[in-house]
Design a protein around this motif. Sequence first.
Motif, short mmCIF file in Angstrom:
data_model
loop_
_atom_site.label_atom_id
_atom_site.label_comp_id
_atom_site.label_asym_id
_atom_site.label_seq_id
_atom_site.Cartn_x
_atom_site.Cartn_y
_atom_site.Cartn_z
N THR A 1 76.70 -9.82 35.03
CA THR A 1 77.83 -10.25 35.83
C THR A 1 77.37 -10.83 37.17
O THR A 1 77.90 -11.83 37.64
N THR B 1 77.78 -14.64 38.61
CA THR B 1 78.35 -14.90 39.92
C THR B 1 77.46 -15.86 40.70
O THR B 1 77.96 -16.77 41.39
N ARG C 1 77.95 -19.31 39.16
CA ARG C 1 79.28 -19.80 39.49
C ARG C 1 79.35 -20.28 40.94
O ARG C 1 79.98 -21.29 41.24
#
Length: 134
Positions: A41, A45, A48
């Motif tokens: 995750t 991030t 992104r």
Amino acid sequence: MAEEQQPSQPRREIVTGVPRGARRRPPAHTPARSEISEQTTLGATYVRALMRTQLRSALAALAGLAALMGLLPLAFLLPRSASGALVWVALGLVVYPVMWLVARWYVTRAERNEADFTGLVTDPSDPPGPPTPT
């Protein structure tokens, strides 16, 4: 008379080791590169955030070019006598250099975004250069 023998002093030896600054310590946290390659995750991030900054730069460049091209038809609204030379000056001498400047700004900004991301992802204890395959 015999000379007194003094008790022999231990011989001094110099012990050397790896200098403190050169010791390789394990990182206090998992490097972000492994987070990205393991598709966690946190890694998602990071990616992104890079994509968001690249998109923001692209949209800013697109908005600048759209404003330039959107204002260009105003040159055609001038009276016919003054607009002939002004249109050619606008098309030939203003539009292309401005487009080149916007494109140059975008490329520079994209490279800076990637350099910032690379600096964030790499481990400071790694030697500079291309990453080693694992």
